[in-house]
Every structure is written in C-alpha cells, then in structure tokens.
Design an enzyme around this catalytic site. Structure first.
Site, PDB file in Angstrom:
ATOM      1  N   ARG A   1      40.380  42.555  50.775  1.00  0.00           N
ATOM      2  CA  ARG A   1      39.478  43.515  50.712  1.00  0.00           C
ATOM      3  C   ARG A   1      38.086  43.206  50.043  1.00  0.00           C
ATOM      4  O   ARG A   1      36.941  43.524  50.527  1.00  0.00           O
ATOM      5  CB  ARG A   1      40.069  44.619  49.376  1.00  0.00           C
ATOM      6  N   THR A   2      38.204  42.507  48.999  1.00  0.00           N
ATOM      7  CA  THR A   2      36.938  41.970  48.192  1.00  0.00           C
ATOM      8  C   THR A   2      36.243  41.396  48.947  1.00  0.00           C
ATOM      9  O   THR A   2      34.784  41.405  48.983  1.00  0.00           O
ATOM     10  CB  THR A   2      37.113  41.334  46.656  1.00  0.00           C
TER      11      THR A   2
ATOM     12  N   LYS B   1      37.394  18.306  46.361  1.00  0.00           N
ATOM     13  CA  LYS B   1      36.991  16.971  46.147  1.00  0.00           C
ATOM     14  C   LYS B   1      36.718  16.574  44.494  1.00  0.00           C
ATOM     15  O   LYS B   1      36.572  15.670  44.271  1.00  0.00           O
ATOM     16  CB  LYS B   1      35.798  16.530  47.044  1.00  0.00           C
TER      17      LYS B   1
ATOM     18  N   ARG C   1      35.170  34.602  43.510  1.00  0.00           N
ATOM     19  CA  ARG C   1      36.565  34.771  43.105  1.00  0.00           C
ATOM     20  C   ARG C   1      37.105  33.479  42.716  1.00  0.00           C
ATOM     21  O   ARG C   1      36.985  32.571  43.456  1.00  0.00           O
ATOM     22  CB  ARG C   1      37.327  35.316  44.086  1.00  0.00           C
TER      23      ARG C   1
ATOM     24  N   HIS D   1      37.726  42.366  36.700  1.00  0.00           N
ATOM     25  CA  HIS D   1      37.388  42.623  38.341  1.00  0.00           C
ATOM     26  C   HIS D   1      36.337  43.685  38.356  1.00  0.00           C
ATOM     27  O   HIS D   1      36.859  44.720  38.743  1.00  0.00           O
ATOM     28  CB  HIS D   1      38.560  42.631  39.094  1.00  0.00           C
TER      29      HIS D   1
HETATM   30  N1   CP Z   1      41.841  44.767  45.376  1.00  0.00           N
HETATM   31  C1   CP Z   1      41.491  43.439  45.502  1.00  0.00           C
HETATM   32  O1   CP Z   1      40.901  42.612  44.820  1.00  0.00           O
HETATM   33  O2   CP Z   1      42.171  42.991  46.744  1.00  0.00           O
HETATM   34  P1   CP Z   1      41.969  41.521  47.509  1.00  0.00           P
HETATM   35  O3   CP Z   1      42.596  40.461  46.605  1.00  0.00           O
HETATM   36  O4   CP Z   1      42.531  41.526  49.018  1.00  0.00           O
HETATM   37  O5   CP Z   1      40.317  41.217  47.553  1.00  0.00           O
END
Ligand code: CP
Length: 305
Positions: free
Chosen positions: A51-52, A80, A101, A129
C-alpha cells in the site's frame, strides 16, 4: 524545507488543510493532474510494502510527477553497507522528495538530517507511520464527519503497531476522544505513549484484554495484525497471532454505525465475510491514503493547484 517524520510535526490546523485538499482532489482530480510536472519522488523502501509504496507512487503520477524507486534493501547499495545518511545525500542529487520505509526506528529522521530535500517517514520499525495516520484521519472524517467526540478502540498488537502509535498521537489533540486499548498483556501499548501522549493531553483511556466487553461502546474499531516480523521468538508469535479474530457473529453487539479500520495487510484478524458489511472501511482507507499522500507531497514541495 520541511520533512514529515512524526505526525505531531503537523498541527491540527495543517491536518485540516490536508484533509480539505484531499476532498478537493477527490472532487476535482483534473485540477491536480500537472501540479508536480517535472518533479521526482524517490521511494526508498528497505522493508516490504504494498500500500504505502504503491500509493505514494500512484499519488506522484496523479500529480503529474515521476518516480524513482528502491523496492527492497537487497536491490540497493544498503546491501553493500552504505549508510542511511549517505543514501539520503545521494538520492538528494536525483529527486525532489523522498518517501522512506526502514526496519530501524529513526532511520527516516537520520535521512532527513542529511538530505537536502524533504523526507517523509513511510514507516520506521515499530515506531511511527505518519502517512498511514493521514489515511486513517481522512477515513474517520469521511465516515463520521468529525475527528472529535469519538470512542476509538485499538485492538491487537499495540506494542509494535506503529500505525497505532501515530494515530493515538494525532487523535489525542482533538476534544472528546476516549481511547480503548484492547490487547494481550504482552502486546500492550508502550508506556511512553500512555505517559507522554495520552496522560499529557488528558485523554481518557482504558486497557482490557476483552474485545467483546468493550465492542458495544466503540465508534471506531482499529484492528491490527500481530506482526511476525517484530518478534524475536516464533513461539511467542504463534501463541499470540490469533488473539483477536473479528467475525460477523461478534459484530452483532457493535453499533450499527461502527467504522472498522485496519491499516492492512490483514492475516486472520478480520474474517473475509466482514468485507461486505457496510461498517468495513479498510479498503476505503487504502484509497484515502493515496489522496492524503497527494496532499502531503504538494504541501512539502510547496506546489499549489
Ligand atoms: N498499511 C501499510 O503500511 O501497508 P504496507 O505495509 O503494504 O505499505
């Protein structure tokens, strides 16, 4: 130049502005189709995501911009041994904004301190998040018409659940919010969030292991996955993973206008048969994430429709 590492960096007034922009994007998508023409978003994902990452990329394309993507640690020079700081300096030479992320808490903050472009935290370990929170807030606003005077239940892994930590931090600033924390003892909300966020803001909260006892009073139920990747011990994960499974039978005691949210991915914690229930909002939440990420990219790049 601004980054977004923690949701509390946005004031409630700024969140209202982002929500207003998202509503306008939904109503008038063509108005936004070229606002990021010539701009590039780098998505640096050192931990899995569907999603993100894809919603950030879809957001940038729908704003008329382009995307550079690292979709796993193994496909980048992190494998590396390149540091997060050096990665941020390098990507600043190619892109206009970064969404990162990382499995390590604080990595996007380190990136923001070394980048010469805005950095958005797209999830750091079990910490925060903030853009999921923006998706959650728009979903609550669209379902309830407000972000205040709500009883919100958080159920499942409240210890490692970064989406829970960020959403509680955001909601604690609104009036009339009551938080209900539902988890096994081992997965309770970290005490720093109770002390530094809820107690500091005077937010009323209760803790329980019994979902059914509190379900009738909830306006919002925020279900979460027990996250295998955060456990050091497989035995503990197997023991806790199915602590809460929401079924149509259990929902009989819930309010008719309950909104069920889940950041997804789902494993077992919501029966698939609930997807048809009008109270299930988790796939709407996915779409709302794209609109709010569009609004956020525009804000941090300081572009306007
Ligand atoms: N909600 C969310 O962060 O989903 P993903 O891990 O698929 O990005």
């Amino acid at each position: 130049m601004r980054s977004l590492i923690d949701i509390k960096e946005l004031t409630p007034a700024e969140i209202d502005e982002l929500i207003a922009t998202a509503y306008d994007i939904i109503a008038n998508p063509a108005k936004y189709a070229e606002v990021c023409h010539g701009k590039k978003l780098a998505t640096l994902f050192f931990e899995p995501s569907t999603r993100t990452r894809l919603s950030f990329e879809a957001a940038m394309y729908e704003l008329g911009g382009n995307v550079l993507s690292v979709s796993s640690a193994g496909s980048s020079s992190a494998s590396k041994g390149e540091s997060v700081a050096d990665t941020a300096k390098v990507v600043s030479c190619y892109a206009d904004i970064i969404a990162m992320r990382h499995p390590k808490e604080g990595a996007p903050l380190v990136a923001s301190m070394n980048a010469s472009i805005p950095v958005i935290n797209a999830g750091d370990g079990g910490h925060n998040h903030p853009t999921q929170t923006l998706a959650d807030l728009l979903t609550i606003h669209r379902e309830k018409g407000r972000l205040s005077d709500l009883t919100v239940g958080f159920c499942g892994d409240l210890k490692f659940g970064r989406t829970v930590h960020s959403l509680i931090t955001a909601l604690a600033r609104y009036t009339g919010i009551k938080i209900v924390l539902i988890s096994p003892d081992e997965l309770k909300l970290p005490s720093y969030i109770k002390k530094d966020v809820m107690q500091k803001q005077g937010i009323e909260y209760v803790q329980t292991e019994d979902l059914m006892a509190v379900l009738p009073e909830l306006d919002i139920l925020y279900m979460t996955r027990v996250q295998k990747e955060r456990f050091f011990n497989e035995e503990d994960y197997l023991r806790l993973k199915d602590s809460y499974i929401l079924t149509p039978d259990k929902l009989k005691v819930a309010k008719p206008d309950l909104a069920i949210l889940h950041p997804l991915p789902r494993v077992n914690e919501i029966a698939v048969s609930i997807d048809e229930d009008p109270r299930a909002c988790y796939f709407k939440q996915v779409l709302n994430g794209k609109y709010m990420r569009m609004a956020l990219i525009m804000k941090l790049l300081e572009v306007h429709a």
